[in-house]
Design a protein around this motif. Structure first.
Motif, PDB file in Angstrom:
ATOM      1  N   ILE A 236     -12.736  -0.407  -5.992  1.00 28.73           N
ATOM      2  CA  ILE A 236     -11.640  -1.368  -5.881  1.00 28.73           C
ATOM      3  C   ILE A 236     -10.364  -0.761  -5.283  1.00 28.73           C
ATOM      4  CG2 ILE A 236     -10.128  -2.930  -7.154  1.00 28.73           C
ATOM      5  CD1 ILE A 236     -12.963  -3.943  -6.766  1.00 28.73           C
ATOM      6  N   PRO A 237      -9.914   0.425  -5.722  1.00 22.84           N
ATOM      7  CA  PRO A 237      -8.708   0.995  -5.096  1.00 22.84           C
ATOM      8  C   PRO A 237      -8.862   1.201  -3.589  1.00 22.84           C
ATOM      9  CG  PRO A 237      -9.159   2.114  -7.149  1.00 22.84           C
ATOM     10  CD  PRO A 237     -10.344   1.232  -6.882  1.00 22.84           C
ATOM     11  N   PHE A 238     -10.057   1.653  -3.170  1.00 20.48           N
ATOM     12  CA  PHE A 238     -10.292   1.826  -1.738  1.00 20.48           C
ATOM     13  C   PHE A 238     -10.189   0.494  -1.008  1.00 20.48           C
ATOM     14  CE2 PHE A 238     -13.440   1.427   1.693  1.00 20.48           C
ATOM     15  CZ  PHE A 238     -12.912   2.337   2.602  1.00 20.48           C
ATOM     16  N   MET A 239     -10.821  -0.545  -1.569  1.00 23.79           N
ATOM     17  CA  MET A 239     -10.767  -1.857  -0.941  1.00 23.79           C
ATOM     18  C   MET A 239      -9.342  -2.398  -0.906  1.00 23.79           C
ATOM     19  SD  MET A 239     -12.224  -4.248   0.642  1.00 23.79           S
ATOM     20  CE  MET A 239     -13.897  -3.615   0.505  1.00 23.79           C
ATOM     21  N   ALA A 240      -8.578  -2.168  -1.982  1.00 27.41           N
ATOM     22  CA  ALA A 240      -7.194  -2.636  -2.013  1.00 27.41           C
ATOM     23  C   ALA A 240      -6.364  -1.960  -0.918  1.00 27.41           C
ATOM     24  CB  ALA A 240      -6.586  -2.368  -3.390  1.00 27.41           C
ATOM     25  N   PHE A 241      -6.518  -0.630  -0.792  1.00 28.27           N
ATOM     26  CA  PHE A 241      -5.781   0.090   0.257  1.00 28.27           C
ATOM     27  C   PHE A 241      -6.235  -0.339   1.647  1.00 28.27           C
ATOM     28  CE2 PHE A 241      -4.805   3.383  -3.028  1.00 28.27           C
ATOM     29  CZ  PHE A 241      -3.422   3.340  -2.889  1.00 28.27           C
ATOM     30  N   LEU A 242      -7.545  -0.607   1.791  1.00 26.28           N
ATOM     31  CA  LEU A 242      -8.071  -1.040   3.091  1.00 26.28           C
ATOM     32  C   LEU A 242      -7.493  -2.391   3.483  1.00 26.28           C
ATOM     33  CD1 LEU A 242     -10.044  -0.451   5.404  1.00 26.28           C
ATOM     34  CD2 LEU A 242     -11.818  -1.641   4.092  1.00 26.28           C
TER      35      LEU A 242
ATOM     36  N   ALA B 149      -1.609  -5.850   6.259  1.00 25.21           N
ATOM     37  CA  ALA B 149      -0.161  -5.690   6.117  1.00 25.21           C
ATOM     38  C   ALA B 149       0.420  -4.742   7.143  1.00 25.21           C
ATOM     39  CB  ALA B 149       0.174  -5.195   4.707  1.00 25.21           C
ATOM     40  N   PHE B 150      -0.201  -3.576   7.324  1.00 26.73           N
ATOM     41  CA  PHE B 150       0.377  -2.563   8.211  1.00 26.73           C
ATOM     42  C   PHE B 150      -0.083  -2.697   9.654  1.00 26.73           C
ATOM     43  CE2 PHE B 150       0.657  -0.620   3.984  1.00 26.73           C
ATOM     44  CZ  PHE B 150       1.998  -0.292   3.959  1.00 26.73           C
ATOM     45  N   ARG B 151      -1.363  -2.999   9.868  1.00 29.75           N
ATOM     46  CA  ARG B 151      -1.864  -3.086  11.237  1.00 29.75           C
ATOM     47  C   ARG B 151      -1.614  -4.455  11.858  1.00 29.75           C
ATOM     48  NH1 ARG B 151      -2.621   1.263  14.054  1.00 29.75           N
ATOM     49  NH2 ARG B 151      -4.167   0.157  15.320  1.00 29.75           N
ATOM     50  N   LEU B 152      -2.027  -5.513  11.158  1.00 31.13           N
ATOM     51  CA  LEU B 152      -1.881  -6.860  11.720  1.00 31.13           C
ATOM     52  C   LEU B 152      -0.539  -7.489  11.386  1.00 31.13           C
ATOM     53  CD1 LEU B 152      -5.469  -8.252  10.989  1.00 31.13           C
ATOM     54  CD2 LEU B 152      -4.602  -7.182  13.086  1.00 31.13           C
ATOM     55  N   GLY B 153       0.083  -7.069  10.306  1.00 30.10           N
ATOM     56  CA  GLY B 153       1.397  -7.591   9.935  1.00 30.10           C
ATOM     57  C   GLY B 153       1.394  -9.052   9.520  1.00 30.10           C
ATOM     58  N   ILE B 154       0.261  -9.549   9.028  1.00 29.63           N
ATOM     59  CA  ILE B 154       0.194 -10.968   8.660  1.00 29.63           C
ATOM     60  C   ILE B 154       0.317 -11.165   7.155  1.00 29.63           C
ATOM     61  CG2 ILE B 154      -1.170 -11.571  10.683  1.00 29.63           C
ATOM     62  CD1 ILE B 154      -3.668 -11.517   8.958  1.00 29.63           C
ATOM     63  N   SER B 155       0.453 -10.075   6.415  1.00 33.11           N
ATOM     64  CA  SER B 155       0.573 -10.179   4.965  1.00 33.11           C
ATOM     65  C   SER B 155       1.685  -9.266   4.478  1.00 33.11           C
ATOM     66  CB  SER B 155      -0.759  -9.795   4.301  1.00 33.11           C
ATOM     67  OG  SER B 155      -0.641  -9.815   2.894  1.00 33.11           O
ATOM     68  N   PRO B 156       2.379  -9.634   3.412  1.00 34.81           N
ATOM     69  CA  PRO B 156       3.412  -8.759   2.857  1.00 34.81           C
ATOM     70  C   PRO B 156       2.806  -7.445   2.362  1.00 34.81           C
ATOM     71  CG  PRO B 156       3.584 -10.985   1.964  1.00 34.81           C
ATOM     72  CD  PRO B 156       2.283 -10.907   2.690  1.00 34.81           C
ATOM     73  N   THR B 157       3.615  -6.404   2.307  1.00 32.94           N
ATOM     74  CA  THR B 157       3.131  -5.091   1.891  1.00 32.94           C
ATOM     75  C   THR B 157       3.077  -4.944   0.373  1.00 32.94           C
ATOM     76  OG1 THR B 157       5.388  -4.230   2.039  1.00 32.94           O
ATOM     77  CG2 THR B 157       3.970  -3.960   3.972  1.00 32.94           C
ATOM     78  N   GLY B 158       3.678  -5.855  -0.366  1.00 37.17           N
ATOM     79  CA  GLY B 158       3.633  -5.749  -1.818  1.00 37.17           C
ATOM     80  C   GLY B 158       4.634  -6.664  -2.481  1.00 37.17           C
ATOM     81  N   GLY B 159       4.604  -6.657  -3.802  1.00 39.32           N
ATOM     82  CA  GLY B 159       5.502  -7.510  -4.564  1.00 39.32           C
ATOM     83  C   GLY B 159       4.928  -8.904  -4.754  1.00 39.32           C
ATOM     84  N   ALA B 160       5.654  -9.731  -5.491  1.00 39.30           N
ATOM     85  CA  ALA B 160       5.224 -11.106  -5.747  1.00 39.30           C
ATOM     86  C   ALA B 160       5.983 -12.107  -4.893  1.00 39.30           C
ATOM     87  CB  ALA B 160       5.399 -11.454  -7.222  1.00 39.30           C
ATOM     88  N   TYR B 161       7.122 -11.689  -4.352  1.00 39.61           N
ATOM     89  CA  TYR B 161       7.918 -12.566  -3.482  1.00 39.61           C
ATOM     90  C   TYR B 161       8.882 -11.698  -2.688  1.00 39.61           C
ATOM     91  CZ  TYR B 161      11.138 -11.935  -7.394  1.00 39.61           C
ATOM     92  OH  TYR B 161      11.914 -11.386  -8.386  1.00 39.61           O
TER      93      TYR B 161
END
Length: 320
Positions: A144-150, A156-168
């Motif tokens: 699970i940690p590997f999948m979460a980081f992947l 988040a980092f490559r495509l930039g379509i999702s926030p990098t963290g947090g709830a809002y």
């Protein structure tokens, strides 16, 4: 029914008592001293002593345990060392975020897991079943940690379509804008946390349905001219879901506090992240409160699971 309720209530209270006792002594066996974090060198001896007395840290371990259990019976979980606020208030701030995450995970698991498991069972031995089985095996085996980081790296980092963290995204918005922002932040942690659970539900549903389809009453239903869809939906589904319901019930209870890794990686402000932060801060009262919440959640979900299983299978008599 009354006999069942009383027996489960007694078993639940015993489970919670044992859990609370074990956690109380285990957290105090950690190789660090919270007193060093509470006391500042600039404090006078009187101030230091008063601070230790206010948290009960000046008393022997056995006395601390007795006082803690007395306060627990009155609903008092103590005060956080790090935040200096009541533990119940601290948990109340974090619990809704964990419940939101679990709700999203359960939606994914139920909407996808059960239908896919039923599809695999109905296509046993065919190409669709083989593909699903391979994916399920990978899902169960995934770290699970590997999948979460992947997921975080790709979306988040490559495509930039999702926030990098947090709830809002700070500052907190209002109305529909805020809810959409939370939903956007929720996607990745929910997917990461649901992978293994989803694979388990698919596997249990598939295997249980295959077993049920070999029962005599299923052959009788077919002999009466029922279609395959009706046999699956009316005669087989409820019995096939019994193992699945049991697995889901236990997973929900455990995930209340077991999402520590996922919530930490995605900076999700729930109970799991709270446990991680409390371990680092040696915040004994918060750790005790969080694990008590886990124990209560597991007991409640176990009870609800028994009721649902009894509803699915009338042959099961509660209390017997």
């Amino acid at each position: 029914m009354l006999r069942f309720l009383l027996r489960r209530l007694g078993r639940g209270i015993l489970t919670i008592f044992v859990s609370v006792t074990l956690v109380f002594f285990i957290v105090r066996a950690m190789p660090s001293d919270p007193v060093a974090l509470l006391i500042s060198p600039q404090m006078t001896e009187e101030t230091q002593q008063a601070l230790m007395e206010s948290y009960g840290l000046d008393k022997p371990l056995g006395t601390q345990y007795i006082l803690y259990m007395k306060e627990l019976l009155h609903g008092n979980l103590g005060t956080s060392f790090a935040k200096r606020i009541p533990v119940t208030e601290y948990l109340a701030q974090k619990l809704p975020w964990t419940l939101l995450l679990l709700a999203a995970v359960m939606v994914i698991v139920l909407v996808i897991g059960i239908p896919v498991g039923l599809l695999a069972a109905s296509k046993k031995g065919k190409m669709a079943d083989r593909i699903i089985s391979i994916i399920v095996t990978l899902g169960i085996s995934v770290f699970i940690p590997f999948m979460a980081f992947l997921l975080l790296y790709i979306f988040a980092f490559r495509l930039g379509i999702s926030p990098t963290g947090g709830a809002y995204t700070p500052p907190m918005g209002e109305g529909m804008e805020f809810y959409l922002d939370v939903a956007k932040h929720l996607v990745l942690p929910a997917v990461a946390l649901s992978i293994t659970n989803l694979a388990n539900v698919v596997l249990y549903t598939r295997n249980s349905m295959i077993d049920v389809l070999h029962e005599d009453y299923i052959r009788t239903a077919y002999s009466k001219g029922n279609s395959k869809g009706r046999v699956l939906r009316v005669h087989a589904l409820k019995n096939a879901l019994i193992p699945t319901v049991t697995v889901i019930g236990m997973q929900i209870g455990i995930m209340v506090g077991g999402a520590t890794v996922t919530e930490t990686i995605f900076s999700w402000p729930g109970i799991g992240r709270l446990i991680y932060d409390s371990v680092n801060a040696l915040d004994y009262p918060v750790l005790q409160g969080a694990f008590l919440l886990m124990a209560v959640a597991i007991v409640i979900m176990s009870f609800i699971t028994d009721l649902v299983v009894a509803w699915l299978d009338p042959r099961i008599k509660l209390g017997e």
